[in-house]
Design a protein around this motif. Structure first.
Motif, PDB file in Angstrom:
ATOM      1  N   GLU A 132      25.421  41.024 -48.427  1.00 50.41           N
ATOM      2  CA  GLU A 132      26.495  40.466 -47.608  1.00 50.41           C
ATOM      3  C   GLU A 132      26.750  38.996 -47.909  1.00 50.41           C
ATOM      4  O   GLU A 132      27.903  38.544 -47.952  1.00 50.41           O
ATOM      5  N   GLY A 133      25.697  38.218 -48.130  1.00 45.34           N
ATOM      6  CA  GLY A 133      25.854  36.792 -48.352  1.00 45.34           C
ATOM      7  C   GLY A 133      26.464  36.432 -49.692  1.00 45.34           C
ATOM      8  O   GLY A 133      26.808  35.268 -49.922  1.00 45.34           O
ATOM      9  N   LEU A 134      26.597  37.398 -50.605  1.00 51.25           N
ATOM     10  CA  LEU A 134      27.141  37.129 -51.943  1.00 51.25           C
ATOM     11  C   LEU A 134      28.475  37.821 -52.181  1.00 51.25           C
ATOM     12  O   LEU A 134      28.904  37.973 -53.326  1.00 51.25           O
ATOM     13  N   ARG A 135      29.148  38.216 -51.109  1.00 50.07           N
ATOM     14  CA  ARG A 135      30.396  38.973 -51.252  1.00 50.07           C
ATOM     15  C   ARG A 135      31.643  38.103 -51.287  1.00 50.07           C
ATOM     16  O   ARG A 135      32.726  38.604 -51.589  1.00 50.07           O
ATOM     17  N   ASP A 136      31.518  36.821 -50.948  1.00 51.64           N
ATOM     18  CA  ASP A 136      32.685  35.947 -51.031  1.00 51.64           C
ATOM     19  C   ASP A 136      33.035  35.692 -52.497  1.00 51.64           C
ATOM     20  O   ASP A 136      32.153  35.683 -53.368  1.00 51.64           O
ATOM     21  N   ALA A 137      34.300  35.429 -52.752  1.00 52.34           N
ATOM     22  CA  ALA A 137      34.791  35.306 -54.123  1.00 52.34           C
ATOM     23  C   ALA A 137      34.012  34.302 -54.990  1.00 52.34           C
ATOM     24  O   ALA A 137      33.743  34.596 -56.162  1.00 52.34           O
ATOM     25  N   PRO A 138      33.645  33.105 -54.478  1.00 50.07           N
ATOM     26  CA  PRO A 138      32.924  32.157 -55.342  1.00 50.07           C
ATOM     27  C   PRO A 138      31.589  32.686 -55.852  1.00 50.07           C
ATOM     28  O   PRO A 138      31.088  32.216 -56.882  1.00 50.07           O
ATOM     29  N   ASP A 139      30.997  33.642 -55.156  1.00 49.88           N
ATOM     30  CA  ASP A 139      29.744  34.255 -55.604  1.00 49.88           C
ATOM     31  C   ASP A 139      30.002  35.594 -56.281  1.00 49.88           C
ATOM     32  O   ASP A 139      29.453  35.884 -57.341  1.00 49.88           O
ATOM     33  N   ARG A 140      30.860  36.406 -55.674  1.00 49.34           N
ATOM     34  CA  ARG A 140      31.116  37.755 -56.174  1.00 49.34           C
ATOM     35  C   ARG A 140      31.718  37.755 -57.577  1.00 49.34           C
ATOM     36  O   ARG A 140      31.259  38.490 -58.465  1.00 49.34           O
ATOM     37  N   ASP A 141      32.721  36.923 -57.788  1.00 48.85           N
ATOM     38  CA  ASP A 141      33.435  36.955 -59.067  1.00 48.85           C
ATOM     39  C   ASP A 141      32.540  36.579 -60.251  1.00 48.85           C
ATOM     40  O   ASP A 141      32.552  37.280 -61.282  1.00 48.85           O
ATOM     41  N   PRO A 142      31.755  35.485 -60.172  1.00 50.48           N
ATOM     42  CA  PRO A 142      30.874  35.185 -61.306  1.00 50.48           C
ATOM     43  C   PRO A 142      29.819  36.260 -61.545  1.00 50.48           C
ATOM     44  O   PRO A 142      29.456  36.536 -62.693  1.00 50.48           O
ATOM     45  N   ILE A 143      29.304  36.867 -60.464  1.00 48.32           N
ATOM     46  CA  ILE A 143      28.311  37.925 -60.640  1.00 48.32           C
ATOM     47  C   ILE A 143      28.929  39.115 -61.354  1.00 48.32           C
ATOM     48  O   ILE A 143      28.367  39.657 -62.322  1.00 48.32           O
ATOM     49  N   ASN A 144      30.111  39.547 -60.916  1.00 44.25           N
ATOM     50  CA  ASN A 144      30.763  40.702 -61.536  1.00 44.25           C
ATOM     51  C   ASN A 144      31.203  40.432 -62.970  1.00 44.25           C
ATOM     52  O   ASN A 144      31.325  41.358 -63.773  1.00 44.25           O
ATOM     53  N   ALA A 145      31.437  39.151 -63.295  1.00 43.62           N
ATOM     54  CA  ALA A 145      31.880  38.792 -64.648  1.00 43.62           C
ATOM     55  C   ALA A 145      30.727  38.471 -65.583  1.00 43.62           C
ATOM     56  O   ALA A 145      30.955  38.211 -66.774  1.00 43.62           O
ATOM     57  N   ALA A 146      29.501  38.474 -65.092  1.00 45.45           N
ATOM     58  CA  ALA A 146      28.357  38.076 -65.924  1.00 45.45           C
ATOM     59  C   ALA A 146      28.218  38.993 -67.135  1.00 45.45           C
ATOM     60  O   ALA A 146      28.176  40.218 -66.990  1.00 45.45           O
ATOM     61  N   PRO A 147      28.156  38.429 -68.331  1.00 44.76           N
ATOM     62  CA  PRO A 147      27.973  39.269 -69.526  1.00 44.76           C
ATOM     63  C   PRO A 147      26.551  39.820 -69.599  1.00 44.76           C
ATOM     64  O   PRO A 147      25.619  39.268 -69.003  1.00 44.76           O
ATOM     65  N   SER A 148      26.383  40.881 -70.323  1.00 41.87           N
ATOM     66  CA  SER A 148      25.057  41.447 -70.504  1.00 41.87           C
ATOM     67  C   SER A 148      24.206  40.559 -71.396  1.00 41.87           C
ATOM     68  O   SER A 148      24.704  39.858 -72.293  1.00 41.87           O
ATOM     69  N   TYR A 149      22.912  40.600 -71.156  1.00 38.90           N
ATOM     70  CA  TYR A 149      21.953  39.819 -71.946  1.00 38.90           C
ATOM     71  C   TYR A 149      22.023  40.230 -73.402  1.00 38.90           C
ATOM     72  O   TYR A 149      21.970  41.422 -73.736  1.00 38.90           O
ATOM     73  N   ASP A 150      22.149  39.229 -74.285  1.00 32.11           N
ATOM     74  CA  ASP A 150      22.208  39.509 -75.717  1.00 32.11           C
ATOM     75  C   ASP A 150      21.197  38.672 -76.481  1.00 32.11           C
ATOM     76  O   ASP A 150      21.367  38.413 -77.680  1.00 32.11           O
ATOM     77  N   GLY A 151      20.136  38.264 -75.788  1.00 36.39           N
ATOM     78  CA  GLY A 151      19.111  37.454 -76.430  1.00 36.39           C
ATOM     79  C   GLY A 151      18.206  38.271 -77.340  1.00 36.39           C
ATOM     80  O   GLY A 151      18.383  39.485 -77.515  1.00 36.39           O
ATOM     81  N   SER A 152      17.217  37.598 -77.892  1.00 30.75           N
ATOM     82  CA  SER A 152      16.369  38.209 -78.917  1.00 30.75           C
ATOM     83  C   SER A 152      15.151  38.939 -78.356  1.00 30.75           C
ATOM     84  O   SER A 152      14.411  39.578 -79.107  1.00 30.75           O
ATOM     85  N   HIS A 153      14.918  38.853 -77.044  1.00 26.52           N
ATOM     86  CA  HIS A 153      13.702  39.425 -76.474  1.00 26.52           C
ATOM     87  C   HIS A 153      13.940  40.844 -75.965  1.00 26.52           C
ATOM     88  O   HIS A 153      14.923  41.116 -75.262  1.00 26.52           O
ATOM     89  N   ASP A 154      13.022  41.735 -76.319  1.00 27.22           N
ATOM     90  CA  ASP A 154      13.083  43.108 -75.812  1.00 27.22           C
ATOM     91  C   ASP A 154      12.526  43.202 -74.394  1.00 27.22           C
ATOM     92  O   ASP A 154      12.842  44.163 -73.679  1.00 27.22           O
ATOM     93  N   GLU A 155      11.678  42.242 -74.030  1.00 27.95           N
ATOM     94  CA  GLU A 155      11.094  42.210 -72.698  1.00 27.95           C
ATOM     95  C   GLU A 155      11.341  40.842 -72.072  1.00 27.95           C
ATOM     96  O   GLU A 155      11.279  39.813 -72.754  1.00 27.95           O
ATOM     97  N   LEU A 156      11.594  40.840 -70.766  1.00 31.42           N
ATOM     98  CA  LEU A 156      11.790  39.597 -70.026  1.00 31.42           C
ATOM     99  C   LEU A 156      10.822  39.564 -68.844  1.00 31.42           C
ATOM    100  O   LEU A 156      10.638  40.570 -68.150  1.00 31.42           O
ATOM    101  N   ALA A 157      10.204  38.402 -68.651  1.00 25.65           N
ATOM    102  CA  ALA A 157       9.320  38.188 -67.500  1.00 25.65           C
ATOM    103  C   ALA A 157      10.176  37.759 -66.313  1.00 25.65           C
ATOM    104  O   ALA A 157      10.791  36.694 -66.336  1.00 25.65           O
ATOM    105  N   VAL A 158      10.222  38.587 -65.294  1.00 24.87           N
ATOM    106  CA  VAL A 158      11.120  38.380 -64.163  1.00 24.87           C
ATOM    107  C   VAL A 158      10.350  37.802 -62.982  1.00 24.87           C
ATOM    108  O   VAL A 158       9.283  38.312 -62.613  1.00 24.87           O
ATOM    109  N   THR A 159      10.888  36.744 -62.399  1.00 24.93           N
ATOM    110  CA  THR A 159      10.326  36.117 -61.202  1.00 24.93           C
ATOM    111  C   THR A 159      11.261  36.380 -60.035  1.00 24.93           C
ATOM    112  O   THR A 159      12.464  36.131 -60.134  1.00 24.93           O
TER     113      THR A 159
END
Length: 236
Positions: A89-116
């Motif tokens: 709910e807190g990320l549904r306003d346009a300033p948050d929603r639009d950049p999230i929906n437009a985020a490109p997929s990861y294209d880096g060199s790592h097959d695995e990512l350490a997520v925090t």
């Protein structure tokens, strides 16, 4: 008889000192707890100018305080940008929603990512009240580490289609650069001119639950001190 007038001021002095000590202790506890909560949720070590979408399989889960961690084996053939999913709910306003929906997929060199991610005490309030298990599939939108590009910090992730918020004050810590992102050395400086920094925005406030808990501690300390001082005054 002459000692009576002296005893009353002394009692009042002790009462004042005890009241002051109680108030100072409560204030220090409140400030320390709030500062600790803020410090545990900053995005300072991540490039908040660029959001990326990832999806993959979870492994090496470490669930606990002050953060939870897991590894994501990134899937091949990710879509061009973020699939349309329900957002917290807190990320549904346009300033948050639009950049999230437009985020490109990861294209880096790592097959695995350490997520925090946030610790269980926050994640359970934000949409996931259990520990992730090895082999589960997650999707996420978030940031790559500045100095370690094999690290990833989500602003939101999805498990079984359920969105799990990951930003402390439920808004992006900075406004990302327009997609497609510029190549080369330009990073978060362009975005920072138009939006608060990661530390200022994501750490500047706390959820209502945190402040309610800290407020309850403060009230309990002050109330307990008042009852104690009142009892001492009666005995004096």
């Amino acid at each position: 008889m002459r000692s009576i007038p002296t005893a009353i001021p002394l009692a009042r002095t002790r009462t004042t000192r005890l009241a002051t000590a109680s108030l100072l202790s409560a204030t220090m506890l409140l400030a320390y707890s709030a500062g600790t909560a803020r410090a545990h949720h900053g995005f300072d070590d991540f490039d908040t100018a660029r959001l990326y979408y990832i999806a993959g399989t979870v492994s090496q889960v470490r669930w606990g305080e002050p953060h939870s961690y897991f590894t994501v084996t990134v899937e091949d053939g990710l879509p061009t940008d973020t699939p349309e999913h329900e957002l917290p709910e807190g990320l549904r306003d346009a300033p948050d929603r639009d950049p999230i929906n437009a985020a490109p997929s990861y294209d880096g060199s790592h097959d695995e990512l350490a997520v925090t991610i946030a610790p269980p005490s926050f994640t359970s309030m934000w949409g996931l009240d259990r520990e992730l298990g090895d082999g589960e599939r997650v999707e996420a939108v978030g940031y790559i580490g500045k100095s370690h590009d094999d690290e990833f910090r989500p602003v939101v992730f999805w498990v079984d289609g359920q969105p799990v918020n990951q930003v402390l004050n439920e808004e992006l810590p900075a406004q990302p650069l327009p997609v497609p992102y510029p190549q080369g050395g330009q990073s978060s400086s362009g975005a920072d001119q138009d939006a608060p920094s990661a530390s200022a925005a994501s750490e500047g406030t706390s959820p209502a639950a945190v402040w309610a808990g800290l407020g309850a501690i403060l009230i309990a300390v002050v109330t307990g001190g008042a009852f104690y001082l009142r009892a001492r005054s009666r005995r004096t």
